[in-house]
Design a protein around this motif. Structure first.
Motif, short mmCIF file in Angstrom:
data_model
loop_
_atom_site.label_atom_id
_atom_site.label_comp_id
_atom_site.label_asym_id
_atom_site.label_seq_id
_atom_site.Cartn_x
_atom_site.Cartn_y
_atom_site.Cartn_z
N PHE A 150 10.96 16.76 -9.28
CA PHE A 150 10.41 16.06 -8.11
C PHE A 150 11.23 16.33 -6.85
N GLY A 151 12.33 17.06 -7.01
CA GLY A 151 13.14 17.42 -5.83
C GLY A 151 14.05 16.31 -5.35
N SER B 92 1.12 10.66 3.28
CA SER B 92 -0.03 11.58 3.15
C SER B 92 0.32 12.78 2.29
N LEU B 93 1.54 13.25 2.42
CA LEU B 93 1.99 14.43 1.68
C LEU B 93 1.90 14.21 0.17
N PHE B 94 1.97 12.95 -0.24
CA PHE B 94 1.89 12.63 -1.66
C PHE B 94 0.48 12.20 -2.08
N GLY B 95 -0.48 12.44 -1.20
CA GLY B 95 -1.87 12.17 -1.58
C GLY B 95 -2.27 10.71 -1.54
N PHE B 96 -1.61 9.93 -0.68
CA PHE B 96 -2.05 8.56 -0.47
C PHE B 96 -3.02 8.55 0.71
N THR B 97 -4.09 7.81 0.55
CA THR B 97 -5.12 7.78 1.59
C THR B 97 -4.93 6.51 2.43
N PRO B 98 -5.09 6.61 3.76
CA PRO B 98 -4.87 5.43 4.60
C PRO B 98 -5.97 4.39 4.43
N ARG C 217 3.52 7.89 7.95
CA ARG C 217 2.16 8.39 7.69
C ARG C 217 2.20 9.79 7.09
N MET D 181 6.61 5.31 12.54
CA MET D 181 5.31 5.17 11.86
C MET D 181 4.70 6.53 11.53
N GLU E 297 7.22 9.25 -10.07
CA GLU E 297 7.02 9.92 -8.79
C GLU E 297 7.53 9.11 -7.60
N ARG F 147 -4.97 5.85 -4.87
CA ARG F 147 -3.69 5.89 -4.18
C ARG F 147 -3.92 5.60 -2.71
#
Lengths: 452, 452
Positions: free
Chosen positions: B262-263, B35-41, B31, B27, B142, B101
């Protein structure tokens, strides 16, 4: 098409994104603090068999519980984390090592009458230490250290951990010949804070039917307060008259003795003889924690020692000690009172990469580089005017906007705009990652709770 | 007293402590990656009004749902995280910034027939990007980067992200005059992996009632495979015949074009024209992810682009793209197959402090010092023989036992015993903290999933 109104049930907390980030921060602080003391995380089902969950039965619990049939199963939602723990320990007894120390942060359900600040679905954050047959008093002595560490990590400094011992109370009532009325007396004494000693005395006489001099004894005893050494010395006056009292006193002495070794400052700790905790369940040390400048919040972390965790499930004697934080309510109250830090970064990302050219490849690569440098990065992909893009950055409260126009691309650099100061700098992507990370880490060093 | 058997309902996962630590690790990886991709919990209630949850209604959902009355409210437990998201976005529309997001890792409930590896309560781990009115294709491009980052963080290296576009499929069926049968064809083609092209062709002829040459066309199309450039060049042959097809092809070209920026290595990505995802819901890019050496697990991360998130709640057009990981099932399968790392520290603590003297003050102080040094420390407080104490250390799998006897106390040192090697060293508490932390960090650098 006919629409259904998208409502959330009353009594169920559903936070806006930035508030949710604050809640996550609180949970993370609890997880870290509990882990630091060697508690292992557990996760038990939200649904249990009603028979299992209501093994103890009776009382308020049964009325408030969410209970329902599915197929021919009689099911219910957990109303606390203690009953599931008891079930877990009884069911997994042979796989566990005792003392067994677990923490659990999970949602529980109570169908209470909905009112402001009362929740039907709420998080509890519990720790418990369970012994097999016996459990050393040192575990009870350690609990204030866990509370101190947790509250300090959350950012609360003005708080007091209030400690008492049920054996002292029970012994005191026994030696005054009031054992049978002990429950009633404790419930009445519990009102001391609200209605004062005079009215409590009247209630003891009128409703509990005590003789005036006996009620006087009770009030004198409860009035003992001061620093630990003083309170303990006054309790010494009662020693030798009741074995339960004496044992409770020894336990309280042990709990107090190691405070310093546990790193708990005396100013955050107080023996408080008025603390009883309602439940019959508790048999030794009991704890409450008060935010000293916000007594109206009540105890924000409570618990105690019990002798028999799982008596409804097993013949094994499983004594334990635990505390619980009503996290949802605590969050709600702190937020209402404006006590949550505004300094912490609560935006979904630390950097918003904004492409300024038709060809977005370089912006994509910049976002990837920032992420590889540990920066939470959102790539803004919508084709809109610059004003709309920077307006979005502003609205989500991102600390940095990263702009990629033709000049930047030609130079192999990024323009990093500090959204608070408005300052804008050109740098390479690895420098940018380090610069943004440093700045965000600085802001996030702030604790989540910020007392005024 | 009569006992109630402490059972856990079938279909509900309840892990032993060390397995739970592994689940927490998974988990945490999710998380961090999200988070690294700018998604908010986000966190939404487990219980919703049945009317809200079943606004779409019908089908399997309604049969499997946990639905019940409380007072006069008709309630239900969420069966996925998408419907609650739709409700959330519709209800909080004016407070949100779009694109919005969010990620959510939460339990969902489906009263399916219980069988091995199927769960009635299970975690889903979802991300979604929601646009207001429109949403740029760059968001679809993405998603493979998010999947790649997430799987890599979990420790999976041998996996393939399979991508297709529903517009390509729909366009292809339209230009073959098979639009009306598209759903049936897709369901049949979905069996290619299991029964092979020959039997699929027969089914298309016998059951879908297609002419042999048309079914041949379908199979030829589905058989297009190879690297991205090759598949795209073959798809170019169909360009200019159907506008939906052409749009899908443009989208697929864009999704493929930025992979490198995008790697995402090409080896972890494949255009796969057989991927359709069952739901009518999807309208653009669709994703599946396969562990290449464990195809029997099926897709472990799937999703796609949709045009209308919340049509049952609002007139607002809210297109989005999202993916979901069925976390509980994934954990179960990985654990069954022995693919979870044994190197990670899964004990409740990193150090167990064992007092060897009557007076435990110095041991308490040592535990406090280790904690202040960032070491997860348990103080062993039970008065038992040394053998029992060290046996406990062994049983909980703690990496280090810290012994405090008279010699150590006199010297102001600790004896730190590495429980794996048996090696024992004397050192000061700050050295001990650094030594233990270094060692544990080293072990915890291992990813949670360890492919053989």
């Amino acid at each position: 098409m006919a629409k259904v109104a998208p409502r959330t049930l009353s009594g169920f907390m559903e936070l806006a994104p930035r508030d949710q980030m604050k809640m996550e921060r609180m949970m993370q602080a609890l997880r870290e603090s509990y882990s630091l003391f060697g508690f292992t995380p557990l996760d038990t089902p939200v649904i249990e068999s009603a028979e299992v969950l209501l093994a103890k039965g009776g009382g308020e619990t049964e009325k408030q519980i969410y209970r329902f049939q599915k197929g021919d199963s009689d099911l219910a939602l957990r109303f606390d984390l203690t009953v599931p723990l008891a079930k877990y320990v009884a069911a997994h007894y042979s796989e566990l090592s005792f003392p067994f120390r677990r923490y659990q942060i999970g949602k529980v359900y109570r169908g209470e009458r909905a009112q402001r600040g009362r929740f039907r679905e709420f998080y509890q954050a519990d720790i418990d230490v369970i012994g097999d047959g016996k459990l050393d008093i040192l575990n009870e002595a350690e609990i204030p250290a866990v509370i101190y560490s947790t509250f300090t990590k959350l950012g609360i400094r003005k708080f007091k951990i209030k400690v008492n011992n049920r054996k002292i109370l029970n012994g005191f009532y026994a030696l005054n010949g009031m054992s049978e009325k002990a429950g009633e007396i404790m419930r009445t004494v519990d009102k001391l804070d609200k209605i004062g000693p005079h009215k409590v005395k009247q209630l003891l006489i009128d409703e509990v039917k005590m003789l005036p001099d006996k009620s006087e004894n009770v009030l004198d005893f409860m009035a003992i307060q001061g620093d630990n050494a003083y309170v303990l010395s006054r309790l010494e006056d009662y020693r030798g008259m009741d074995p339960t009292f004496d044992q409770g006193l020894e336990e309280l002495i042990t709990v107090t003795k190691y405070l310093k070794d546990f790193g708990v400052p005396e100013e955050n700790f107080a023996i408080d003889l008025t603390i009883a905790r309602g439940l019959d369940y508790y048999t030794g040390t009991v704890y409450e924690t008060e935010m000293t400048e916000h007594p109206e919040i009540g105890s924000v972390c409570s618990g105690g020692r019990y002798d028999n965790l799982a008596e409804y499930y097993t013949d094994k004697q499983l004594p334990g000690v635990g505390i619980s934080i009503g996290l949802t309510r605590l969050f709600y109250v702190l937020n209402e009172q404006g006590l949550l830090s505004e300094e912490l970064v609560t935006s979904p990302c630390d950097a918003l990469v904004i492409p300024m050219t038709e060809e977005v490849g370089p912006a994509v690569a910049a976002a990837t580089a920032l992420r590889q440098g540990g920066v939470r990065t959102q790539l803004y992909g919508e084709k809109r005017k610059f004003k709309a893009k920077i307006g979005y950055a502003d609205k989500i409260g991102v600390p940095f906007a990263v702009l990629l126009g033709e000049d930047e691309i030609a130079a192999g650099e990024l323009s990093v705009k500090d959204m608070r100061s408005g300052e804008q700098k050109r740098m390479k992507s690895d420098e940018a990652a380090a610069y943004i990370r440093r700045n965000v880490e600085e802001r996030n060093r702030t604790a989540i709770i910020s007392e005024k």
